[in-house]
Design an enzyme around this catalytic site. Structure first.
Site, PDB file in Angstrom:
ATOM      1  N   ALA A  34       1.001  -1.185  -0.062  1.00 36.29           N
ATOM      2  CA  ALA A  34      -0.092   0.020   0.099  1.00 36.29           C
ATOM      3  C   ALA A  34       0.939   1.329  -0.153  1.00 36.29           C
ATOM      4  CB  ALA A  34      -0.894  -0.047   1.142  1.00 36.29           C
ATOM      5  N   HIS A  36       2.936   4.537  -0.328  1.00 29.68           N
ATOM      6  CA  HIS A  36       2.417   6.133  -0.562  1.00 29.68           C
ATOM      7  C   HIS A  36       3.860   6.791  -0.348  1.00 29.68           C
ATOM      8  CE1 HIS A  36       2.854   6.269   3.793  1.00 29.68           C
ATOM      9  NE2 HIS A  36       1.897   5.239   3.955  1.00 29.68           N
ATOM     10  N   HIS A  39       6.534   6.175   2.091  1.00 27.89           N
ATOM     11  CA  HIS A  39       7.167   4.958   2.062  1.00 27.89           C
ATOM     12  C   HIS A  39       8.522   5.509   0.809  1.00 27.89           C
ATOM     13  CE1 HIS A  39       3.660   2.735   2.956  1.00 27.89           C
ATOM     14  NE2 HIS A  39       4.415   2.231   3.652  1.00 27.89           N
ATOM     15  N   GLN A  63       1.704  -9.636  13.262  1.00 26.98           N
ATOM     16  CA  GLN A  63       1.608  -8.357  14.187  1.00 26.98           C
ATOM     17  C   GLN A  63       0.232  -7.953  13.938  1.00 26.98           C
ATOM     18  OE1 GLN A  63       4.313  -6.694  11.355  1.00 26.98           O
ATOM     19  NE2 GLN A  63       3.142  -4.627  11.419  1.00 26.98           N
ATOM     20  N   GLY A 150       9.903   5.067   9.140  1.00 27.31           N
ATOM     21  CA  GLY A 150       9.441   6.225   9.321  1.00 27.31           C
ATOM     22  C   GLY A 150       9.311   6.579  10.645  1.00 27.31           C
ATOM     23  N   GLN A 156       7.560   1.823  17.330  1.00 32.13           N
ATOM     24  CA  GLN A 156       8.306   0.835  16.394  1.00 32.13           C
ATOM     25  C   GLN A 156       9.646   1.262  15.985  1.00 32.13           C
ATOM     26  OE1 GLN A 156       6.343  -1.645  13.045  1.00 32.13           O
ATOM     27  NE2 GLN A 156       7.396   0.036  11.722  1.00 32.13           N
ATOM     28  N   VAL A 179       6.124  12.101   6.696  1.00 28.60           N
ATOM     29  CA  VAL A 179       5.581  12.613   5.378  1.00 28.60           C
ATOM     30  C   VAL A 179       4.184  13.234   5.818  1.00 28.60           C
ATOM     31  CG1 VAL A 179       5.179  12.720   3.162  1.00 28.60           C
ATOM     32  CG2 VAL A 179       7.318  11.573   4.134  1.00 28.60           C
ATOM     33  N   SER A 189      -0.919   4.100   5.113  1.00 28.84           N
ATOM     34  CA  SER A 189      -1.926   3.120   4.258  1.00 28.84           C
ATOM     35  C   SER A 189      -3.244   3.236   4.953  1.00 28.84           C
ATOM     36  CB  SER A 189      -1.171   1.961   4.406  1.00 28.84           C
ATOM     37  OG  SER A 189       0.225   1.860   4.096  1.00 28.84           O
TER      38      SER A 189
HETATM   39  O1  PAF Z   1       5.579  -0.555   9.691  1.00 32.06           O
HETATM   40  C1  PAF Z   1       5.313  -1.388   8.962  1.00 32.06           C
HETATM   41  O2  PAF Z   1       4.772  -1.198   7.743  1.00 32.06           O
HETATM   42  C2  PAF Z   1       5.304  -2.938   9.556  1.00 32.06           C
HETATM   43  O3  PAF Z   1       5.318  -2.816  11.059  1.00 32.06           O
HETATM   44  C3  PAF Z   1       6.882  -3.468   9.106  1.00 32.06           C
HETATM   45  C4  PAF Z   1       8.056  -2.733   9.570  1.00 32.06           C
HETATM   46  C5  PAF Z   1       7.061  -3.427   7.709  1.00 32.06           C
HETATM   47  C6  PAF Z   1       6.980  -4.823   9.739  1.00 32.06           C
HETATM   48  O4  PAF Z   1       5.797  -5.641   9.200  1.00 32.06           O
END
Ligand code: PAF
Length: 280
Positions: A34, A36, A39, A63, A150, A156, A179, A189
């Site tokens: 997804a 954007h 990313h 997750q 990010g 995270q 961003v 997303s």
């Molecule tokens: O931030 C994310 O998109 C996810 O948590 C990651 C770091 C790709 C792990 O699945």
């Protein structure tokens, strides 16, 4: 440039082994697709540091809790590949679930410290074990020099940084500023889930964090500034999970005047959960 697509760890390693033989350095941008501009900014920052960029696309089931949006998480492989190619990604790793979690898979990477700060971990108890397990695997599979994350997912970022330090993983985790849309809403997303009206209301999170940061800079006690931000968001129809000031590094509750602070928020607007954060 059309990026090369690989779906197995063996194919990924063939590519990176050649880069190493050529003396190149490379960055990894882990994503769940997804794609954007949040990313693609990570790709740009990766290109600023390294000769090559790998983007990984894997919607990581570990997750998501059973009640979360795994099934309806936005997926658009062709669109993602196009956008990543335009951004300059050289290689895209798109493993199927069985490539990542083979039969009998039994390992979980689990952290304390910033992963138990009472923020996302409180509301999504399965989340960080899922993230750290997949991210550790992606770091090992890619063997990248840099990993781009990010700042939007601030907890995270801190958890993954801690993990890389604790496990002596030879990779530098790089945090990239959030961003934002023109009106301040952090790119995500999940923004596609917002109705038109919710989309307009959603900017209130950023505005309230900014107002709280201004108050703290003017000398107001952080807890009081955050309480006011919480009340304001609730009055505007948000269901607040947390709106809090934390130590910017450890994510612990601040104890000393002058500590570097990060204001961090998660709140629901209808059926969509939004997160954001701001440095003070
Ligand atoms: O931030 C994310 O998109 C996810 O948590 C990651 C770091 C790709 C792990 O699945």
């Amino acid at each position: 440039m059309k990026p090369k697509l690989v779906r197995t760890v063996a194919a990924l390693r063939r590519e990176t082994a050649q880069w190493r033989r050529d003396g190149l350095r490379y960055a990894v941008v882990p994503t769940m697709g997804a794609i954007h501009s949040g990313h693609t900014q990570l790709v740009t920052e990766g290109l600023n540091r390294a000769n090559r960029v790998i983007t990984t696309i894997f919607v990581n089931p570990r997750q998501f809790a059973a009640h979360e949006d795994l099934g309806k998480y936005p997926r658009d492989e062709d669109g993602d590949v196009r956008k990543l190619g335009k951004a300059g990604t050289h290689l895209i790793f798109l493993p199927p679930p069985h490539e990542i979690y083979g039969e009998g898979f039994s390992t979980t990477v689990s952290l304390a410290g910033p992963a138990k700060a009472g923020l996302e971990d409180k509301f999504r108890p399965q989340f960080f074990d899922g993230v750290t397990t997949i991210v550790a695997k992606l770091f090992i599979q890619t063997g990248a020099d840099y990993a781009m994350f990010g700042e939007k997912d601030y907890q995270q970022l801190k958890v993954v940084t801690r993990m890389a330090q604790d496990l002596d993983l030879p990779i530098e985790v790089v945090g990239v500023p959030t961003v934002r849309e023109e009106d301040g809403l952090a790119k995500s997303s999940r923004n596609v889930y917002l109705s038109k009206i919710e989309r307009q209301q959603a900017t209130a999170i950023y505005r309230n964090l900014q107002a709280a940061a201004d108050k703290i800079r003017a000398g107001i006690i952080p807890q009081n500034a955050m309480r006011a931000a919480t009340r304001s968001l609730m009055a505007q129809g948000f269901k607040v999970d947390y709106v809090t000031a934390r130590n910017a590094e450890t994510l612990a509750i601040p104890k000393h005047p002058g500590e570097p602070l990060r204001l961090i928020a998660a709140a629901w607007l209808g059926k969509t959960r939004l997160i954001d954060n701001l440095a003070v």
